[in-house]
Write a protein that holds these residues in place. Structure first.
Motif, short mmCIF file in Angstrom:
data_model
loop_
_atom_site.label_atom_id
_atom_site.label_comp_id
_atom_site.label_asym_id
_atom_site.label_seq_id
_atom_site.Cartn_x
_atom_site.Cartn_y
_atom_site.Cartn_z
N GLU A 439 -1.73 0.17 9.01
CA GLU A 439 -3.11 -0.27 8.77
C GLU A 439 -3.34 -1.71 9.19
O GLU A 439 -4.37 -2.05 9.78
CB GLU A 439 -3.46 -0.09 7.29
CG GLU A 439 -3.49 1.35 6.83
CD GLU A 439 -4.07 1.49 5.44
OE1 GLU A 439 -5.30 1.41 5.31
OE2 GLU A 439 -3.29 1.68 4.49
N ARG A 440 -2.36 -2.56 8.90
CA ARG A 440 -2.54 -4.01 9.11
C ARG A 440 -2.32 -4.43 10.55
O ARG A 440 -3.10 -5.23 11.10
CB ARG A 440 -1.58 -4.77 8.20
CG ARG A 440 -1.70 -6.29 8.27
CD ARG A 440 -0.63 -6.96 7.43
NE ARG A 440 0.71 -6.71 7.95
CZ ARG A 440 1.66 -6.08 7.26
NH1 ARG A 440 1.46 -5.68 6.02
NH2 ARG A 440 2.86 -5.86 7.80
N ASP A 441 -1.29 -3.89 11.18
CA ASP A 441 -0.84 -4.44 12.46
C ASP A 441 -1.09 -3.54 13.67
O ASP A 441 -0.94 -4.00 14.80
CB ASP A 441 0.66 -4.76 12.40
CG ASP A 441 0.99 -5.79 11.33
OD1 ASP A 441 0.10 -6.59 10.99
OD2 ASP A 441 2.14 -5.80 10.85
N PHE A 442 -1.43 -2.26 13.46
CA PHE A 442 -1.49 -1.34 14.59
C PHE A 442 -2.78 -0.55 14.64
O PHE A 442 -2.80 0.59 15.11
CB PHE A 442 -0.26 -0.41 14.57
CG PHE A 442 1.02 -1.14 14.82
CD1 PHE A 442 1.41 -1.47 16.11
CD2 PHE A 442 1.81 -1.57 13.76
CE1 PHE A 442 2.57 -2.19 16.35
CE2 PHE A 442 2.98 -2.28 13.98
CZ PHE A 442 3.36 -2.60 15.28
N ASP A 443 -3.86 -1.17 14.16
CA ASP A 443 -5.19 -0.57 14.26
C ASP A 443 -5.20 0.85 13.70
O ASP A 443 -5.80 1.76 14.28
CB ASP A 443 -5.66 -0.58 15.73
CG ASP A 443 -7.16 -0.38 15.86
OD1 ASP A 443 -7.89 -0.70 14.90
OD2 ASP A 443 -7.59 0.12 16.91
#
Length: 511
Positions: A439-443
């Motif tokens: 969720e945070r780093d890979f869209d």
């Protein structure tokens, strides 16, 4: 006799005799995150006869196998070395595979239509053809996509155990396996291509990712290694004889849905090995299996019946995408402690009612294991998962201490402490970390996350020291496996149908 009394009867020498080995599956994937459709690279040797590198279901699914080791570190060192050789060959343009990666997630990469997923090919020998036909049968029965899921099998033994002791361990493992799913499950999300056209019950995180917000291991849930047909099998683990009789019946009695598929199609090509509920022993799904090393041509069930259980195979471990070879040393040490607990804890006989409840517990933990307040079934009542798990880990404290005393270290106590801390902080569990990173780093892309981890893993393994002697040793293994493969093909003296009928003869399953 109490757990403490049983533990005192285990000498340091017996504890030092504990052995373990690993079988680790990984898909070959393109840099884009799509499934590689190339043949098994010849540079890796023959998947039929290589002792360390084979394939599992599909041609693109590597299985890396260690030997049997007396220490966790030695086992991990060999697994790392096998990985080093494989990633180097997959990166070599002369290898035949092209520029490929090892997919480091348990749930597969981007998949093509089901019918185009390539089934493992093992050559023209009868035994090689049997392996391919068996996989063709799995495809007809469960779909090819289900067979692209990857995991780690942990093989474990302790000297001097009887069949009854191994089966007592297995019963308790099945009761308590939810602890491993909670602590080490790492597959809370997947690529939509895996469930295309199926009712799946997942939520949409993004156009490229489906998930369940509190899932631990979708691999071990309803979408993973499950079978409606096999759910009719209430296999008991109360004795070797009862277990063997259940599998014997499942492999010798025709199953109507599979009779409709037929052994051969109208063109004469083989659809499956048999029309029984199980084609062979390995088709029976479970979180743990009793195992025995078999002789050439021997059926595993015959080996078990004749010579007894030699080790157990733990089958519920996801690949950890944050660890280069999929499993870390503390995890392995925790499994050692956990299996000893399963052995030493009181283990009453199972019942059909308990077996059904354990199946429900597995599905709840796989889909909702991190849900606050989640309850599981125990002895006819509902209990909080975290309370039950904490109780079990507390009972493991003296076991970890005994292992550390036998090995003159503190690694098992540290591994247990880390597990207890993770239970107290669910956000640190691998499934939670994976989902948060997606969720945070890979869209919100599962494929993007695993692609990045695969690239990082490849670079890490390529950067480790690698000698000419190591390379030469693996090249020799590959050449020798190809020679053994050729010899098997030259040695066949009967046609495949004669071989198939002889191999499946019910007498081959008896003592």
């Amino acid at each position: 006799m109490s757990l403490a009394d049983r533990l005192r009867r285990l000498s340091p020498e017996r504890l030092q005799g504990m052995r373990r080995g690993i079988e680790k599956e990984s898909l070959r994937a393109k840099p884009s995150g799509a499934l590689a459709l190339t043949p098994h690279p010849a540079a890796l040797g023959s998947p039929l006869t290589h002792p360390r590198i084979t394939t599992d279901y599909c041609e693109s699914q590597l299985e890396l196998i260690t030997g049997v080791h007396g220490s966790v570190q030695a086992c991990l060192d060999e697994l790392t070395e096998i990985h080093q050789f494989v990633v180097r060959e997959l990166a070599d343009p002369c290898c035949g595979a092209g520029d490929e990666r090892l997919w480091v997630g348990s749930m597969p990469c981007g998949l093509p239509p089901d019918e185009t997923i390539p089934i493992g090919s093992y050559g023209r020998s009868n035994i090689g053809r049997a392996k391919s036909v068996y996989r063709m049968g799995l495809g007809h029965r469960y779909g090819r996509r289900m067979q692209t899921i990857s995991g780690i099998h942990y093989n474990w033994s302790l000297p001097g155990l009887s069949n009854d002791e191994y089966f007592a361990l297995i019963r308790n493992f099945r009761r308590h396996a939810f602890v491993l799913l909670t602590l080490f499950g790492a597959s809370p999300a997947l690529c939509p291509s895996f469930v295309a056209g199926r009712d799946h019950g997942l939520q949409r995180l993004s156009d490229s990712t489906l998930y369940l917000p509190h899932a631990t291991s979708l691999r071990m849930g309803r979408l993973g290694y499950q079978s409606e047909a096999q759910s009719q099998l209430a296999v008991s683990y109360n004795s070797l004889d009862g277990y063997a009789d259940s599998l014997h019946d499942a492999m010798t009695q025709p199953y109507p849905a599979y009779e409709k598929i037929g052994v051969r199609n109208l063109g004469g090509e083989y659809n499956q090995l048999s029309t029984a509920l199980l084609q062979i022993e390995n088709e029976f799904y479970g979180t743990i299996r009793p195992k025995r090393v078999i002789k050439s041509g021997e059926r595993p069930l015959h080996a078990l019946r004749e010579r007894g259980v030699e080790y157990v195979e733990v089958r519920c471990m996801d690949l950890d995408p944050f660890v280069p070879v999929g499993i870390a040393a503390p995890t392995m040490r925790f499994i050692d402690v956990f299996l000893l607990h399963c052995l030493l804890h009181e283990s009453p006989p199972d019942t059909p009612e308990e077996i059904a409840a354990l199946g429900r517990n597995q599905h709840r933990t796989a889909a909702f294991g991190r849900e606050p307040g989640l309850e599981l079934e125990r002895d006819g009542a509902m209990v909080p998962l975290l309370d039950w798990a904490a109780e079990l880990l507390e009972q493991c404290v003296p076991i970890a201490a005994a292992l550390d005393a036998a090995g003159r270290g503190n690694e098992h106590t540290a591994a247990l402490a880390a597990a207890r801390a993770a239970l107290d902080q669910p956000a640190t569990l691998p499934s939670a970390r994976a989902l948060a990173t997606i969720e945070r780093d890979f869209d919100k892309s599962y494929t993007g996350f695993i692609r990045a981890q695969a690239e990082q893993t490849r670079n890490h393994l390529m950067g480790l020291p690698w000698s000419l002697a190591q390379q030469a040793g693996f090249e020799v293994m590959a050449r020798e496996s190809l020679q053994r493969h050729a010899a098997l093909e030259a040695a066949d003296t009967v046609d495949f149908e004669t071989f198939r009928l002889a191999y499946l003869d019910a007498d081959q399953l008896a003592v």
